[in-house]
Design a protein around this motif. Structure first.
Motif, PDB file in Angstrom:
ATOM      1  N   ALA A  71      31.670 -30.426   9.755  1.00 57.15           N
ATOM      2  CA  ALA A  71      31.914 -29.210   8.963  1.00 57.15           C
ATOM      3  C   ALA A  71      30.727 -28.258   9.059  1.00 57.15           C
ATOM      4  CB  ALA A  71      32.205 -29.575   7.514  1.00 57.15           C
ATOM      5  N   LEU A  72      29.510 -28.801   8.959  1.00 61.24           N
ATOM      6  CA  LEU A  72      28.314 -27.962   9.083  1.00 61.24           C
ATOM      7  C   LEU A  72      28.199 -27.380  10.481  1.00 61.24           C
ATOM      8  CD1 LEU A  72      25.605 -29.972   7.128  1.00 61.24           C
ATOM      9  CD2 LEU A  72      26.475 -27.703   6.582  1.00 61.24           C
ATOM     10  N   MET A  73      28.485 -28.176  11.483  1.00 60.48           N
ATOM     11  CA  MET A  73      28.328 -27.758  12.869  1.00 60.48           C
ATOM     12  C   MET A  73      29.294 -26.626  13.240  1.00 60.48           C
ATOM     13  SD  MET A  73      28.716 -30.011  16.336  1.00 60.48           S
ATOM     14  CE  MET A  73      27.245 -30.965  16.074  1.00 60.48           C
ATOM     15  N   VAL A  74      30.557 -26.752  12.833  1.00 60.02           N
ATOM     16  CA  VAL A  74      31.552 -25.764  13.243  1.00 60.02           C
ATOM     17  C   VAL A  74      31.816 -24.697  12.181  1.00 60.02           C
ATOM     18  CG1 VAL A  74      32.691 -27.305  14.884  1.00 60.02           C
ATOM     19  CG2 VAL A  74      33.512 -27.201  12.531  1.00 60.02           C
ATOM     20  N   GLY A  75      31.238 -24.871  10.991  1.00 59.44           N
ATOM     21  CA  GLY A  75      31.383 -23.865   9.946  1.00 59.44           C
ATOM     22  C   GLY A  75      32.768 -23.816   9.327  1.00 59.44           C
ATOM     23  N   ILE A  76      33.366 -24.993   9.156  1.00 56.61           N
ATOM     24  CA  ILE A  76      34.696 -25.079   8.556  1.00 56.61           C
ATOM     25  C   ILE A  76      34.627 -26.034   7.370  1.00 56.61           C
ATOM     26  CG2 ILE A  76      37.072 -25.873   8.947  1.00 56.61           C
ATOM     27  CD1 ILE A  76      36.929 -24.802  11.706  1.00 56.61           C
ATOM     28  N   GLU A  77      35.470 -25.809   6.378  1.00 59.72           N
ATOM     29  CA  GLU A  77      35.463 -26.640   5.179  1.00 59.72           C
ATOM     30  C   GLU A  77      35.834 -28.089   5.490  1.00 59.72           C
ATOM     31  OE1 GLU A  77      38.034 -24.877   2.292  1.00 59.72           O
ATOM     32  OE2 GLU A  77      36.915 -22.996   2.269  1.00 59.72           O
ATOM     33  N   ARG A 119      41.610 -24.903  20.419  1.00 62.61           N
ATOM     34  CA  ARG A 119      40.367 -25.400  21.027  1.00 62.61           C
ATOM     35  C   ARG A 119      39.412 -25.947  19.974  1.00 62.61           C
ATOM     36  NH1 ARG A 119      41.113 -21.121  24.642  1.00 62.61           N
ATOM     37  NH2 ARG A 119      39.915 -19.654  23.410  1.00 62.61           N
ATOM     38  N   LEU A 120      39.283 -25.230  18.866  1.00 63.39           N
ATOM     39  CA  LEU A 120      38.396 -25.679  17.794  1.00 63.39           C
ATOM     40  C   LEU A 120      38.893 -26.988  17.195  1.00 63.39           C
ATOM     41  CD1 LEU A 120      35.927 -25.138  16.056  1.00 63.39           C
ATOM     42  CD2 LEU A 120      37.381 -23.796  14.530  1.00 63.39           C
ATOM     43  N   ASN A 121      40.191 -27.084  16.961  1.00 60.75           N
ATOM     44  CA  ASN A 121      40.743 -28.334  16.422  1.00 60.75           C
ATOM     45  C   ASN A 121      40.497 -29.503  17.371  1.00 60.75           C
ATOM     46  OD1 ASN A 121      41.637 -27.020  14.154  1.00 60.75           O
ATOM     47  ND2 ASN A 121      43.791 -26.987  14.743  1.00 60.75           N
ATOM     48  N   ASN A 122      40.679 -29.289  18.663  1.00 57.35           N
ATOM     49  CA  ASN A 122      40.425 -30.351  19.648  1.00 57.35           C
ATOM     50  C   ASN A 122      38.949 -30.744  19.647  1.00 57.35           C
ATOM     51  OD1 ASN A 122      43.092 -30.524  20.440  1.00 57.35           O
ATOM     52  ND2 ASN A 122      42.857 -29.072  22.121  1.00 57.35           N
ATOM     53  N   THR A 123      38.077 -29.775  19.522  1.00 60.37           N
ATOM     54  CA  THR A 123      36.637 -30.065  19.464  1.00 60.37           C
ATOM     55  C   THR A 123      36.316 -30.904  18.231  1.00 60.37           C
ATOM     56  OG1 THR A 123      36.110 -28.024  20.627  1.00 60.37           O
ATOM     57  CG2 THR A 123      34.335 -29.024  19.343  1.00 60.37           C
ATOM     58  N   ILE A 124      36.872 -30.528  17.099  1.00 56.66           N
ATOM     59  CA  ILE A 124      36.647 -31.285  15.859  1.00 56.66           C
ATOM     60  C   ILE A 124      37.131 -32.717  16.012  1.00 56.66           C
ATOM     61  CG2 ILE A 124      37.430 -31.516  13.456  1.00 56.66           C
ATOM     62  CD1 ILE A 124      37.449 -28.377  13.397  1.00 56.66           C
ATOM     63  N   LEU A 125      38.334 -32.876  16.557  1.00 50.24           N
ATOM     64  CA  LEU A 125      38.875 -34.231  16.733  1.00 50.24           C
ATOM     65  C   LEU A 125      38.033 -35.053  17.701  1.00 50.24           C
ATOM     66  CD1 LEU A 125      42.695 -33.412  16.777  1.00 50.24           C
ATOM     67  CD2 LEU A 125      41.391 -34.525  14.934  1.00 50.24           C
ATOM     68  N   ASN A 126      37.553 -34.440  18.762  1.00 53.04           N
ATOM     69  CA  ASN A 126      36.693 -35.152  19.726  1.00 53.04           C
ATOM     70  C   ASN A 126      35.358 -35.532  19.099  1.00 53.04           C
ATOM     71  OD1 ASN A 126      38.552 -35.180  21.810  1.00 53.04           O
ATOM     72  ND2 ASN A 126      37.851 -33.215  22.639  1.00 53.04           N
ATOM     73  N   LEU A 127      34.782 -34.646  18.303  1.00 51.34           N
ATOM     74  CA  LEU A 127      33.526 -34.982  17.616  1.00 51.34           C
ATOM     75  C   LEU A 127      33.725 -36.161  16.670  1.00 51.34           C
ATOM     76  CD1 LEU A 127      32.133 -31.430  16.779  1.00 51.34           C
ATOM     77  CD2 LEU A 127      31.152 -33.071  18.394  1.00 51.34           C
ATOM     78  N   HIS A 128      34.879 -36.208  16.025  1.00 49.17           N
ATOM     79  CA  HIS A 128      35.159 -37.296  15.097  1.00 49.17           C
ATOM     80  C   HIS A 128      35.479 -38.601  15.829  1.00 49.17           C
ATOM     81  CE1 HIS A 128      36.510 -39.348  11.517  1.00 49.17           C
ATOM     82  NE2 HIS A 128      37.665 -39.634  12.119  1.00 49.17           N
ATOM     83  N   ARG A 129      36.364 -38.535  16.837  1.00 44.81           N
ATOM     84  CA  ARG A 129      36.807 -39.755  17.522  1.00 44.81           C
ATOM     85  C   ARG A 129      35.787 -40.286  18.526  1.00 44.81           C
ATOM     86  NH1 ARG A 129      42.517 -37.241  18.994  1.00 44.81           N
ATOM     87  NH2 ARG A 129      43.530 -37.439  16.977  1.00 44.81           N
ATOM     88  N   ILE A 130      35.319 -39.396  19.394  1.00 43.63           N
ATOM     89  CA  ILE A 130      34.475 -39.836  20.497  1.00 43.63           C
ATOM     90  C   ILE A 130      33.010 -39.934  20.086  1.00 43.63           C
ATOM     91  CG2 ILE A 130      33.686 -39.262  22.843  1.00 43.63           C
ATOM     92  CD1 ILE A 130      36.473 -37.892  23.204  1.00 43.63           C
ATOM     93  N   ALA A 131      32.506 -38.896  19.444  1.00 41.90           N
ATOM     94  CA  ALA A 131      31.092 -38.891  19.057  1.00 41.90           C
ATOM     95  C   ALA A 131      30.872 -39.620  17.736  1.00 41.90           C
ATOM     96  CB  ALA A 131      30.583 -37.455  18.956  1.00 41.90           C
TER      97      ALA A 131
END
Length: 119
Positions: free
Chosen positions: A95-101, A75-87
């Motif tokens: 990285a700041l938003m989801v707390g991942i490197e 779910r987190l990976n899909n959210t990251i990809l959607n933030l990158h592709r769609i948004a």
């Protein structure tokens, strides 16, 4: 015969002890030691069954935990990809938003783009 009777009937422990107390002393001592042996054997079997059930429950809980963790990662990976592709959010903001490197996100995006190229 008494050992068989004690081991294979479902009479309350109190009644068995009361019965044993009414026997002559020599027979009483032999019967009590036989009774105690049977009780210990039953306790040992019960302990083994309990340990087996506990081990199975721990295994099931561990598998369930791993499954939930994997679902959360997806779910987190899909959210990251959607933030990158769609948004169209930049990787550092994601990285700041989801707390991942940043490196993890860049690798995830690159892998996703590589898989899309295959299709």
């Amino acid at each position: 015969m008494l050992a068989y009777f004690l081991k294979n009937t479902e009479i309350a422990k109190d009644k068995v002890r009361d019965f044993i107390q009414t026997l002559p002393t020599v027979l009483n001592q032999t019967t009590m030691s036989t009774y105690d042996m049977i009780v210990k054997e039953g306790e040992s079997k019960a302990q083994k069954v309990f340990e087996e059930l506990l081990a199975k429950e721990r295994q099931r809980a561990e598998e369930e935990h791993h499954q939930r963790a994997e679902e959360e990662r997806i779910r987190l990976n899909n959210t990251i990809l959607n933030l990158h592709r769609i948004a169209k959010m930049p990787v550092p903001e994601i990285a700041l938003m989801v707390g991942i490197e940043v490196e993890y996100i860049e690798t995830l995006i690159a892998k996703s783009e590589h898989e899309e190229d295959k299709v």
